[in-house]
Scaffold this active site. Structure first.
Site, short mmCIF file in Angstrom:
data_model
loop_
_atom_site.label_atom_id
_atom_site.label_comp_id
_atom_site.label_asym_id
_atom_site.label_seq_id
_atom_site.Cartn_x
_atom_site.Cartn_y
_atom_site.Cartn_z
N CYS A 505 10.28 4.50 -20.58
CA CYS A 505 9.83 4.54 -19.02
C CYS A 505 11.36 5.95 -19.26
O CYS A 505 11.24 6.58 -19.87
CB CYS A 505 10.37 3.20 -18.17
SG CYS A 505 11.63 2.20 -18.60
N ILE A 509 14.21 0.23 -20.84
CA ILE A 509 14.43 -1.27 -20.91
C ILE A 509 13.55 -2.20 -19.72
O ILE A 509 13.29 -3.34 -19.67
CB ILE A 509 15.72 -1.74 -20.47
CG1 ILE A 509 16.79 -0.78 -19.43
CG2 ILE A 509 16.33 -1.22 -21.93
CD1 ILE A 509 18.20 -1.11 -19.02
#
Length: 576
Positions: A505, A509
């Site tokens: 992303c 995380i």
């Protein structure tokens, strides 16, 4: 066991009380780690083995344990099966053995015969498996634990085609600090002239203390280091060398016995992945009851307990000054123990993560920065990645979340380091884009196809507006991964379920962790009908620290799984 036949005061130079306290302290610390990872606690005898290798210095023994475990995991040496090919043939090849005698100090003598190694026929992985197996068997003996190990690297009669620098590095790295035995000396015997340059490279790897123990010795001078009755005839001694008998004896003793070596790795014996069904699994009905009982606030508190747990590892490499600029966020770092290592510049903010019953199923990483595009694509190539999952847009809320690290338009092409990337096709769906990329390695002139998935309906720090759209996206990713792995199977030598997929992303995380947790839980649900979200997230955070960034994402995992179950008819009407 020979250990049991000796009085305690003769076994060790320390008092019995000191030894007992040191062993208890070691086990207390290590078994905190094993319980956190859902594996069996270490036994007293195993603890003593590591402590003896470091003269009962508890902190150094703990460091050795983790170094040993990480080395085996890094090399994929998790469950050794000596009766199965190709390991059995390697064990009986005569390439490596432990002699039936000891040196005058009582040390075991291990012999590696370089001329028997043919890199074109046997890969490093199998050689290292055999080395681990035989050394582990040797140090089960108390005398070897107490008096140490002499390692003879026999290069007599070998030529350049028998030598592999990378294998030699791995053997020395293993011996220098990742194996529970006192290494007394390494004697490189009969080294050809061409070995001088590789030897200089290898010696640079060694700490000064060990460098003194590694010596190149001429055949004629070997008897200055070991008496004739400790040496095989072909090395100027008087010992008839039967390279097969000791190894065969070990194989016959091992038959039908659980290998204690696997206990040391810290991985359940049933599988090479930390994600297997544990003791506290839930059925779908139990998950529904838990969610109804805890409500959103209770699930948030459960997440808060997970969040407070400290990562079981270190961030030394990620915190190094020369690597700081490669981290997108200064507080999102990768653990030394699970980080992906590049072959050249070494560091990239990326972590290996297990899937359900699958070692290294994912590589969780940050959204690439412009300065790390080349590193990212090198990692994709080196790890044979065939699917990339991107769960962010490049820009969100007026902020850059991820660089445009691939050619966006059909027909576009870009070069990143030595990897050229061509965009062949973009398929647009309601919630995601699927892009077919072709990679060209400009150094080896090889090419490979990679599929890039970008999910577009997931806000930063939030959750998707539709859980089912994300689960449908996950299904499309899994289908492509399975198809790509089958197409690549002739070249793949790793886990039968396939190669690692890259998932990222922005920080690598939050949304990354949520995607992987859903995949793991749904895979387990499909396999055995149970799951445990809390256990999955705890284990995942031990590999990619801080995975799942918010309590909302953690709660979403629960509701998304139940929505999926309802759609699939897995929950009865009154449960739903």
């Amino acid at each position: 066991s020979q250990t049991m036949n000796l009085p305690r005061h003769k076994m060790y130079p320390h008092s019995t009380l000191f030894l007992s306290q040191a062993t208890k302290q070691f086990l207390e610390e290590i078994n905190k780690w094993t319980s956190q990872h859902g594996v069996s606690p270490l036994s007293w005898d195993v603890a003593v083995k590591f402590l003896m290798a470091r003269k009962f210095d508890v902190l150094r023994a703990i460091e050795l344990f983790h170094s040993y475990r990480e080395t085996r995991l890094r090399e994929g040496i998790v469950k050794l099966q000596p009766h199965e090919e190709p390991l059995r043939s390697e064990l009986l090849s005569g390439k490596f053995t432990v002699l039936g005698v000891r040196d005058p100090s009582g040390a075991s003598i291990a012999l590696y015969t370089a001329k028997l190694h043919h890199p074109s026929k046997t890969g490093n992985h199998v050689v290292l498996q055999a080395l681990f197996y035989l050394l582990d068997r040797a140090v089960e003996n108390f005398e070897t634990q107490r008096n140490g190990l002499v390692f003879i690297y026999d290069m007599a009669g070998s030529n350049y085609t028998n030598f592999e620098l990378d294998l030699s590095k791995k053997i020395l790295n293993l011996l220098k600090g990742a194996f529970p035995a006192r290494l007394k000396k390494v004697l490189i015997v009969g080294a050809p002239v061409w070995f001088r340059v590789p030897y200089n490279l290898l010696s640079l790897l060694l700490k000064e203390k060990l460098r003194e123990r590694v010596q190149m010795v001429k055949m004629a001078d070997l008897r200055e280091h070991l008496p004739r009755d400790c040496l095989p005839e072909h090395l100027g001694g008087c010992l008839p060398l039967d390279m097969h008998s000791w190894n065969l004896q070990l194989l016959s003793e091992q038959n039908g016995r659980v290998d204690p070596v696997d206990e040391l790795v810290g991985i359940p014996l049933e599988n090479t992945s930390i994600h297997i069904p544990g003791p506290e699994v839930m059925s779908l009905a139990e998950l529904m009851a838990h969610l109804n009982r805890a409500q959103r606030s209770g699930i948030y508190l459960e997440y808060e307990e997970l969040r407070r747990e400290q990562p079981p590892g270190t961030f030394t490499c990620a915190l190094a000054a020369h690597n700081q600029e490669r981290n997108r966020y200064g507080d999102v770092l990768c653990l030394d123990q699970t980080r992906v290592r590049l072959k050249r510049s070494d560091y990239i903010n990326a972590s290996f993560m297990d899937g359900y019953k699958q070692k290294n199923a994912y590589i969780g990483t940050q959204g690439p920065l412009e300065k790390t595009y080349g590193d990212f694509w090198r990692m994709v190539w080196e790890q044979s990645v065939l699917v990339i999952v991107m769960t962010t847009r490049t820009d969100e809320g007026g902020r850059r979340k991820c660089g445009q690290y691939w050619p966006k338009e059909e027909g576009g092409q870009e070069v990143y380091g030595h990897i050229a990337v061509v965009n062949h096709r973009v398929d647009k769906h309601a919630h995601y884009n699927q892009t077919t990329l072709e990679l060209h390695n400009t150094e080896t002139f090889e090419q490979r196809q990679v599929t890039h998935f970008q999910f577009l309906s997931w806000p930063d720090y939030g959750v998707p507006s539709s859980a089912l759209s994300l689960i449908d996206f996950l299904g499309a990713v899994k289908h492509q991964q399975q198809w790509a792995a089958q197409a690549f199977s002739s070249q793949w030598r790793g886990h039968p379920l396939g190669l690692p997929m890259v998932v990222h992303c922005s920080a690598g995380i939050g949304r990354t962790g949520t995607f992987c947790a859903l995949d793991i839980c749904l895979s387990q649900l499909q396999d055995v009908g149970t799951l445990n979200i809390c256990q999955t997230v705890r284990r995942m955070r031990a590999q990619r620290a801080f995975s799942i960034q918010t309590p909302e994402q953690y709660y979403f995992c629960h509701t998304a799984i139940l929505e999926h179950a309802q759609r699939q008819g897995l929950l009865s009407a009154n449960q739903g």
